[in-house]
Design a protein around this motif. Sequence first.
Motif, short mmCIF file in Angstrom:
data_model
loop_
_atom_site.label_atom_id
_atom_site.label_comp_id
_atom_site.label_asym_id
_atom_site.label_seq_id
_atom_site.Cartn_x
_atom_site.Cartn_y
_atom_site.Cartn_z
N SER A 34 0.84 -1.20 0.00
CA SER A 34 0.00 0.00 0.00
C SER A 34 0.87 1.25 0.00
O SER A 34 2.04 1.20 0.39
N GLN A 35 0.27 2.36 -0.41
CA GLN A 35 0.96 3.65 -0.37
C GLN A 35 1.39 3.99 1.04
O GLN A 35 2.51 4.47 1.26
N ASP A 78 2.04 3.52 -7.71
CA ASP A 78 0.61 3.82 -7.90
C ASP A 78 0.11 3.34 -9.26
O ASP A 78 -1.03 2.87 -9.36
N HIS A 81 -0.33 -0.44 -8.59
CA HIS A 81 -1.19 -0.92 -7.50
C HIS A 81 -2.42 -0.07 -7.23
O HIS A 81 -3.37 -0.56 -6.61
N HIS A 82 -2.41 1.18 -7.65
CA HIS A 82 -3.52 2.09 -7.38
C HIS A 82 -3.80 2.93 -8.62
O HIS A 82 -3.65 4.14 -8.61
#
Length: 117
Positions: A34-35, A78, A81-82
């Motif tokens: 995660s970030q 990002d 993953h995002h």
Amino acid sequence: MKKIYRNNALANQGITTKEDLQQRLLDIFEIVDSQNSALVGVYKLVFPDWDRIKQIEGFPEVGREMWKYICNLFIEFDRQHHPNVFHGGIWLNNGFSSNDRLDGWAISFDTVKVIYA
């Protein structure tokens, strides 16, 4: 290999060159999911006593080259993953400050106050 720090915390972790720091930063992004975990990992690198800290007021300042390098790691993370967030946004909002007066890979804590638990 250019020595880059005035930072004993990094040297105590065996990080004494730009290449050492780049590799350690890459390692962080390879293991997180995660970030937030990535951001905490970067902070833990320069604040190895992270678990004892209650609050940090201000932001560490780094040279432009280091700031861009870390920002690009967040952007790429990002993208993978995002994909639906502003890429690199967490670094822009909560990461270190960039200071053009510092050498490219230098870190300054002059504007930081650490409050311990």
